[in-house]
Design a protein around this motif. Structure first.
Motif, PDB file in Angstrom:
ATOM      1  N   ASN A 177       0.815  -1.221   0.000  1.00 35.12           N
ATOM      2  CA  ASN A 177       0.000   0.000   0.000  1.00 35.12           C
ATOM      3  C   ASN A 177       0.847   1.269   0.000  1.00 35.12           C
ATOM      4  N   CYS A 178       2.137   1.105   0.217  1.00 39.59           N
ATOM      5  CA  CYS A 178       3.031   2.275   0.244  1.00 39.59           C
ATOM      6  C   CYS A 178       3.824   2.429  -1.043  1.00 39.59           C
ATOM      7  N   ILE A 179       3.610   1.541  -2.010  1.00 40.48           N
ATOM      8  CA  ILE A 179       4.294   1.640  -3.299  1.00 40.48           C
ATOM      9  C   ILE A 179       3.483   2.605  -4.167  1.00 40.48           C
ATOM     10  N   ARG A 180       4.116   3.682  -4.606  1.00 38.39           N
ATOM     11  CA  ARG A 180       3.418   4.695  -5.415  1.00 38.39           C
ATOM     12  C   ARG A 180       4.168   4.971  -6.727  1.00 38.39           C
ATOM     13  N   GLY A 181       4.346   3.916  -7.521  1.00 43.15           N
ATOM     14  CA  GLY A 181       4.991   4.097  -8.810  1.00 43.15           C
ATOM     15  C   GLY A 181       6.498   3.947  -8.846  1.00 43.15           C
ATOM     16  N   TYR A 182       7.103   3.774  -7.669  1.00 46.45           N
ATOM     17  CA  TYR A 182       8.550   3.601  -7.615  1.00 46.45           C
ATOM     18  C   TYR A 182       8.885   2.287  -6.924  1.00 46.45           C
ATOM     19  N   ARG A 183      10.106   1.835  -7.135  1.00 47.65           N
ATOM     20  CA  ARG A 183      10.523   0.567  -6.522  1.00 47.65           C
ATOM     21  C   ARG A 183      10.513   0.668  -4.994  1.00 47.65           C
ATOM     22  N   ILE A 184      10.930   1.814  -4.485  1.00 45.50           N
ATOM     23  CA  ILE A 184      11.033   2.012  -3.030  1.00 45.50           C
ATOM     24  C   ILE A 184       9.732   2.555  -2.447  1.00 45.50           C
ATOM     25  N   PRO A 185       9.258   1.990  -1.348  1.00 47.56           N
ATOM     26  CA  PRO A 185       8.004   2.457  -0.736  1.00 47.56           C
ATOM     27  C   PRO A 185       8.133   3.928  -0.308  1.00 47.56           C
ATOM     28  N   GLU A 186       7.036   4.661  -0.446  1.00 48.88           N
ATOM     29  CA  GLU A 186       7.037   6.105  -0.190  1.00 48.88           C
ATOM     30  C   GLU A 186       7.623   6.542   1.164  1.00 48.88           C
ATOM     31  N   PRO A 187       7.324   5.898   2.253  1.00 49.53           N
ATOM     32  CA  PRO A 187       7.893   6.358   3.536  1.00 49.53           C
ATOM     33  C   PRO A 187       9.425   6.382   3.496  1.00 49.53           C
ATOM     34  N   THR A 188      10.012   5.302   2.982  1.00 50.05           N
ATOM     35  CA  THR A 188      11.471   5.211   2.895  1.00 50.05           C
ATOM     36  C   THR A 188      12.015   6.214   1.883  1.00 50.05           C
ATOM     37  N   ARG A 189      11.339   6.348   0.765  1.00 52.01           N
ATOM     38  CA  ARG A 189      11.759   7.281  -0.283  1.00 52.01           C
ATOM     39  C   ARG A 189      11.822   8.706   0.240  1.00 52.01           C
ATOM     40  N   GLN A 190      10.759   9.116   0.905  1.00 52.91           N
ATOM     41  CA  GLN A 190      10.721  10.494   1.416  1.00 52.91           C
ATOM     42  C   GLN A 190      11.738  10.712   2.537  1.00 52.91           C
ATOM     43  N   ALA A 191      11.947   9.692   3.350  1.00 58.17           N
ATOM     44  CA  ALA A 191      12.925   9.820   4.445  1.00 58.17           C
ATOM     45  C   ALA A 191      14.319   9.966   3.839  1.00 58.17           C
ATOM     46  N   HIS A 192      14.544   9.250   2.733  1.00 59.32           N
ATOM     47  CA  HIS A 192      15.835   9.321   2.053  1.00 59.32           C
ATOM     48  C   HIS A 192      16.076  10.738   1.527  1.00 59.32           C
ATOM     49  N   PHE A 193      15.042  11.343   0.940  1.00 63.67           N
ATOM     50  CA  PHE A 193      15.166  12.716   0.430  1.00 63.67           C
ATOM     51  C   PHE A 193      15.461  13.669   1.592  1.00 63.67           C
ATOM     52  N   LEU A 194      14.753  13.476   2.683  1.00 59.71           N
ATOM     53  CA  LEU A 194      14.928  14.357   3.836  1.00 59.71           C
ATOM     54  C   LEU A 194      16.352  14.322   4.392  1.00 59.71           C
ATOM     55  N   VAL A 195      16.888  13.134   4.619  1.00 58.90           N
ATOM     56  CA  VAL A 195      18.230  13.050   5.212  1.00 58.90           C
ATOM     57  C   VAL A 195      19.323  13.542   4.272  1.00 58.90           C
ATOM     58  N   ASN A 196      19.102  13.380   2.975  1.00 55.98           N
ATOM     59  CA  ASN A 196      20.109  13.895   2.041  1.00 55.98           C
ATOM     60  C   ASN A 196      20.055  15.405   2.004  1.00 55.98           C
ATOM     61  N   LYS A 197      18.847  15.942   2.133  1.00 52.85           N
ATOM     62  CA  LYS A 197      18.689  17.390   2.136  1.00 52.85           C
ATOM     63  C   LYS A 197      19.409  18.020   3.331  1.00 52.85           C
ATOM     64  N   ILE A 198      19.219  17.464   4.501  1.00 52.25           N
ATOM     65  CA  ILE A 198      19.854  18.080   5.676  1.00 52.25           C
ATOM     66  C   ILE A 198      21.373  17.875   5.650  1.00 52.25           C
ATOM     67  N   ARG A 199      21.823  16.807   4.996  1.00 47.99           N
ATOM     68  CA  ARG A 199      23.271  16.579   4.906  1.00 47.99           C
ATOM     69  C   ARG A 199      23.907  17.651   4.018  1.00 47.99           C
ATOM     70  N   ILE A 200      23.246  17.935   2.891  1.00 47.36           N
ATOM     71  CA  ILE A 200      23.772  18.952   1.984  1.00 47.36           C
ATOM     72  C   ILE A 200      23.700  20.334   2.643  1.00 47.36           C
ATOM     73  N   GLU A 201      22.568  20.604   3.306  1.00 45.81           N
ATOM     74  CA  GLU A 201      22.401  21.893   3.975  1.00 45.81           C
ATOM     75  C   GLU A 201      23.472  22.098   5.036  1.00 45.81           C
ATOM     76  N   HIS A 202      23.899  20.997   5.589  1.00 36.78           N
ATOM     77  CA  HIS A 202      24.900  21.063   6.648  1.00 36.78           C
ATOM     78  C   HIS A 202      26.303  21.193   6.060  1.00 36.78           C
TER      79      HIS A 202
END
Length: 235
Positions: A198-223
DNA sequence: GCGACAG
DNA sequence: ATCTTGTCGC
């Protein structure tokens, strides 16, 4: 709920002994309370850096609308060792968890749950120290034998060790490698797979993990930790 | 001895 | 995990 902050000083032998102790408390059974919110967690870091960026994104379920996020930056010297991932990443994730104002009903971790040599993948480990129901969704296999699932949407193939099922290889997207789902704690195998589906939305990786991945990469770059290179031979 | 080996 | 451009296939 115990504190994982001491893992920093564990030796690999200490870590394995701790897993043997914790595994006694694992509970794999149907989650009967309603799931109204779900969260994804992930960690980002630069190769050969001891700084970890952890993040958690909370969604409504089953709609999957983001309602909250939390992050944490932590330091670790515990190396990546296959089978002992939790001792490197759980402390940082635990800090992010404590920064979350509203806790989700269920948490998806990027890694294995009980599909682990001692049934102690990072999802199981995190579930045990927080008591929250967890699911492990991994991009590659660590433990368990399985037949390649058919190349059809949501085809599944059970993963076994001897006669015991430890997870499911799920074809979350056609023409892509499967993802490996296993319950972490306080949830069943079947239910774990259904929730991830139910968390697969068109991508191989389930949305919760996908969004968490975007978030942590964003704060790493910002840092400012985005382009650290290998230590130069002369500087 | 050889192959496998989450992130 | 992260870095990094093009390229093959649907």
């Amino acid at each position: 709920m115990e504190d994982p902050s001491g893992y920093e000083h564990f030796t690999p032998a200490d870590a394995i002994a701790h897993q043997q102790e914790l595994r006694k408390q694992i509970s794999i059974k149907e989650l009967t309370s309603p799931i109204r919110t779900i969260a994804g967690a992930d960690v980002s870091f630069n190769k050969n850096s001891e700084v970890l960026y952890a993040g958690i994104v909370v969604f409504t379920y089953p709609e999957l609308k983001i309602i909250s996020t939390a992050t944490a930056i932590a330091h670790t010297t515990f190396p990546y060792i296959s089978g002992l991932l939790a001792f490197r990443e759980v402390p940082a994730l635990f800090n992010a968890w404590n920064n979350l104002v509203i806790k989700p009903d269920l948490l998806v971790l990027d890694g294995q749950g009980i599909a682990h040599e001692r049934r102690m993948g990072i999802a199981t480990h995190f579930g045990l120290i927080t008591t929250i129901p967890t699911i492990g969704s991994a991009k590659s296999r660590l433990y368990g034998n399985f037949n390649e699932p058919a190349d059809k949407p949501f085809a599944e193939s059970p993963m076994y060790h001897n006669n015991e099922q430890v997870g499911v290889a799920l074809r979350s997207k056609v023409r892509c490698n499967p993802i490996y789902i296993s319950p972490g704690h306080n949830i069943s195998i079947r239910q774990s797979v259904d929730v991830i589906r139910n968390c697969i939305r068109g991508y191989r990786i389930p949305e919760p993990t996908r969004q968490a991945h975007f978030l942590v990469n964003k704060i790493r770059i910002e840092h400012g930790d985005g382009t650290a290179k290998q230590p130069g031979l002369f500087d």
